[in-house]
Design a protein around this motif. Structure first.
Motif, short mmCIF file in Angstrom:
data_model
loop_
_atom_site.label_atom_id
_atom_site.label_comp_id
_atom_site.label_asym_id
_atom_site.label_seq_id
_atom_site.Cartn_x
_atom_site.Cartn_y
_atom_site.Cartn_z
N GLY A 11 28.23 33.26 33.48
CA GLY A 11 27.66 33.91 34.66
C GLY A 11 27.27 35.34 34.35
N SER A 12 27.18 36.13 35.40
CA SER A 12 26.64 37.48 35.28
C SER A 12 27.52 38.38 34.40
N TYR A 13 28.80 38.43 34.67
CA TYR A 13 29.65 39.36 33.90
C TYR A 13 29.72 38.94 32.43
N ALA A 14 29.84 37.65 32.20
CA ALA A 14 29.92 37.16 30.81
C ALA A 14 28.65 37.51 30.04
N PRO A 78 34.82 31.87 38.52
CA PRO A 78 35.33 32.26 39.84
C PRO A 78 36.87 32.22 39.86
N ASN A 79 37.45 33.13 40.64
CA ASN A 79 38.88 33.42 40.57
C ASN A 79 39.81 32.21 40.66
N SER A 80 39.51 31.27 41.56
CA SER A 80 40.47 30.18 41.77
C SER A 80 40.47 29.18 40.61
N CYS A 98 41.85 36.51 30.32
CA CYS A 98 41.40 36.04 31.63
C CYS A 98 40.92 37.21 32.47
N GLU A 99 39.83 37.01 33.18
CA GLU A 99 39.30 38.07 34.05
C GLU A 99 40.23 38.36 35.22
N LYS A 100 40.03 39.54 35.83
CA LYS A 100 40.73 39.90 37.04
C LYS A 100 40.03 39.28 38.24
N PRO A 101 40.65 39.01 39.37
CA PRO A 101 42.09 38.92 39.50
C PRO A 101 42.59 37.75 38.67
N TYR A 127 41.53 43.93 32.27
CA TYR A 127 41.55 45.25 32.93
C TYR A 127 40.89 46.26 31.99
N ARG A 128 39.55 46.26 32.00
CA ARG A 128 38.77 47.03 31.02
C ARG A 128 38.99 48.53 31.11
N SER A 129 39.34 49.05 32.33
CA SER A 129 39.49 50.52 32.47
C SER A 129 40.59 51.07 31.58
N GLN A 165 27.37 33.79 48.00
CA GLN A 165 27.95 33.72 46.64
C GLN A 165 29.41 33.31 46.74
N TRP A 166 29.95 32.84 45.60
CA TRP A 166 31.32 32.32 45.59
C TRP A 166 32.33 33.38 46.04
N ARG A 167 32.02 34.66 45.85
CA ARG A 167 32.97 35.71 46.26
C ARG A 167 33.27 35.66 47.75
N LEU A 168 32.36 35.06 48.53
CA LEU A 168 32.53 35.01 49.99
C LEU A 168 33.07 33.65 50.44
N ILE A 183 41.15 45.57 44.09
CA ILE A 183 42.14 45.46 43.02
C ILE A 183 42.02 46.65 42.05
N TYR A 184 40.84 47.27 41.95
CA TYR A 184 40.71 48.45 41.09
C TYR A 184 41.48 49.65 41.66
N SER A 185 41.49 49.79 43.00
CA SER A 185 42.28 50.86 43.62
C SER A 185 43.76 50.61 43.37
P1 NAD Z 1 29.12 34.75 38.45
O1 NAD Z 1 28.92 34.00 39.71
O2 NAD Z 1 27.99 35.55 37.93
O3 NAD Z 1 29.57 33.75 37.28
C1 NAD Z 1 30.49 32.72 37.49
C2 NAD Z 1 30.15 31.56 36.57
O4 NAD Z 1 31.07 30.50 36.80
C3 NAD Z 1 28.73 31.01 36.82
O5 NAD Z 1 28.06 30.88 35.60
C4 NAD Z 1 29.02 29.64 37.44
O6 NAD Z 1 28.03 28.69 37.09
C5 NAD Z 1 30.34 29.27 36.81
N1 NAD Z 1 31.10 28.25 37.53
C6 NAD Z 1 31.80 27.27 36.93
N2 NAD Z 1 32.38 26.47 37.82
C7 NAD Z 1 32.02 26.93 39.03
C8 NAD Z 1 32.31 26.49 40.36
N3 NAD Z 1 33.08 25.44 40.61
N4 NAD Z 1 31.79 27.21 41.37
C9 NAD Z 1 31.04 28.30 41.14
N5 NAD Z 1 30.74 28.76 39.90
C10 NAD Z 1 31.23 28.07 38.85
O7 NAD Z 1 30.42 35.65 38.66
P2 NAD Z 1 30.87 36.89 37.79
O8 NAD Z 1 30.47 38.13 38.49
O9 NAD Z 1 30.46 36.72 36.39
O10 NAD Z 1 32.47 36.80 37.93
C11 NAD Z 1 33.25 35.89 37.15
C12 NAD Z 1 34.67 36.46 37.00
O11 NAD Z 1 34.59 37.72 36.34
C13 NAD Z 1 35.39 36.72 38.31
O12 NAD Z 1 36.76 36.43 38.17
C14 NAD Z 1 35.20 38.21 38.54
O13 NAD Z 1 36.25 38.80 39.30
C15 NAD Z 1 35.21 38.72 37.12
N6 NAD Z 1 34.43 39.97 36.96
C16 NAD Z 1 35.02 41.03 36.37
C17 NAD Z 1 34.33 42.21 36.21
C18 NAD Z 1 34.98 43.37 35.50
O14 NAD Z 1 34.38 44.45 35.50
N7 NAD Z 1 36.14 43.18 34.88
C19 NAD Z 1 33.03 42.32 36.68
C20 NAD Z 1 32.43 41.21 37.28
C21 NAD Z 1 33.14 40.03 37.43
#
Ligand code: NAD
Length: 336
Positions: A11-14, A78-80, A98-101, A127-129, A165-168, A183-185
């Protein structure tokens, strides 16, 4: 030797933050990719030189067991879903970043820690900070009493969230702004004090008629009391932009704004009546590369990460107490 990571979730962060930062790593490289989308496996696999034999779907995930090029997984889902994939990875004999949370409940965090311990594998939370120079300096200055003993910390994190989005979606996120950005605070209040809060009092404000907030909270404000008497006054928001903290001591304060972005941290110190910026020379490594290399070094040398699973668990314990306090309208003791 470089440690090989399997990136789980493209996804986006990766793809925008973590994968490009392997270029700056000394001890880590991308060995494998895991995604449900074949086109992403093909595009990113080709871009990062990951052989076809090292590209996995979620259905084949457990086959990573048979791939000796994979030392560790990095779960960026996604977190769960964190707990399930962390436990499957440990059972496949891989170390787990593993990413936060860390997960969406204390019980899941404990199950992840137990699975990694049983497999004899390391577990670290993203926890990159903790690998970012200004935050490291803030920790040193706060804990050494640079502006006198810390009395009060204020910390604010938030952004206006976009819909759909899944966050909601609570089953995937586990909660709203608190799980994601608040969680950052919380984490900053814990790392700046080096203490675990003993009491929390929280107030939530969510407009449930806003379609974004049908299942998760918007704003949540929480007050933490630490054993030494330090109080942390924290904000988490999905409706306004915040990214700062301030450590207030008896002789001044240390301010960080922004405090925890991907880049561009800025520190100001007020001491003995004088306010001045504090700047550091440019860092050799980004916080992302620092984080990836730290875990790799821990694997290579047998050290324990500075942000192990227990750190993620400690945050989840407080988050559960924050939600309980907000729901019940009273302060909640932690760890009693
Ligand atoms: P995102 O929506 O961009 O990416 C999530 C990925 O999971 C997508 O590629 C999606 O296809 C995949 N996925 C697999 N199974 C899924 C399902 N059942 N439902 C929905 N998506 C599914 O989200 P993101 O922003 O990359 O966040 C991913 C994780 O990284 C989260 O835990 C978030 O808290 C964490 N994160 C951390 C930071 C940081 O700075 N440390 C920044 C952003 C996100």
């Amino acid at each position: 030797r470089k440690i090989g990571y399997a990136i789980v979730g493209l996804g986006s962060y990766a793809t925008r933050q973590i994968m490009p930062n392997f270029a700056g790593c000394e001890h880590a490289h991308i060995a494998a990719l895991v995604s449900g989308t074949p086109a992403k496996l093909e595009n990113f696999g080709d871009q990062y030189g990951v052989p076809k034999t090292h590209r996995y779907s979620y259905a084949d995930f457990d086959r990573i067991r048979d791939n000796p090029d994979i030392d560790a997984v990095y779960i960026i889902l996604p977190n769960s879903l964190h707990a399930e994939y962390a436990i499957r990875a440990a059972k496949a004999g891989k170390h787990v970043m593993c990413e936060k949370p860390m997960a969406t409940s204390v019980a899941d965090c404990q199950a992840m820690i137990a699975a990694c311990r049983q497999a004899g594998k390391k577990l670290m939370i993203g926890y990159r900070s903790r690998f970012e120079p200004y935050n490291r300096l803030a920790i040193d200055l706060a804990r050494s009493g640079h502006v006198g003993p810390t009395r009060l910390i204020t910390a604010e994190h938030g952004f206006p969230i976009k819909p759909d989005q899944w966050r909601l979606d609570k089953p995937l996120s586990g909660g709203g702004s608190m799980m994601d950005i608040g969680i950052y605070s919380l984490n900053a209040a814990r790392y700046l004090t080096g203490e675990e809060p003993v009491e929390v009092s929280a107030v939530e404000s969510t407009d449930r008629s806003d379609p974004r907030f049908r299942t998760v909270e918007d704003r949540i404000s929480f007050l933490l009391r630490f054993p030494s008497g330090i109080v942390a006054d924290c904000i988490s928001s999905y409706s306004s932009g915040h990214n700062s903290y301030r450590i207030n001591g008896t002789q001044g304060w240390i301010g960080m704004e922004p405090a925890t972005p991907y880049a561009g941290q800025s520190m100001t110190i007020r001491k003995d009546g004088v306010t001045a910026p504090r700047t550091l020379p440019p860092a050799g490594k980004t916080q992302f590369a620092g984080q990836l290399d730290h875990f790799a070094e821990c694997i290579l040398t047998g050290k324990t990460p500075i942000v192990p699973g227990e750190e993620g668990l400690a945050d989840l314990r407080v988050i559960e107490a924050i939600y309980q306090s907000a729901a019940q309208g009273r302060s909640v003791r932690i760890g009693a």
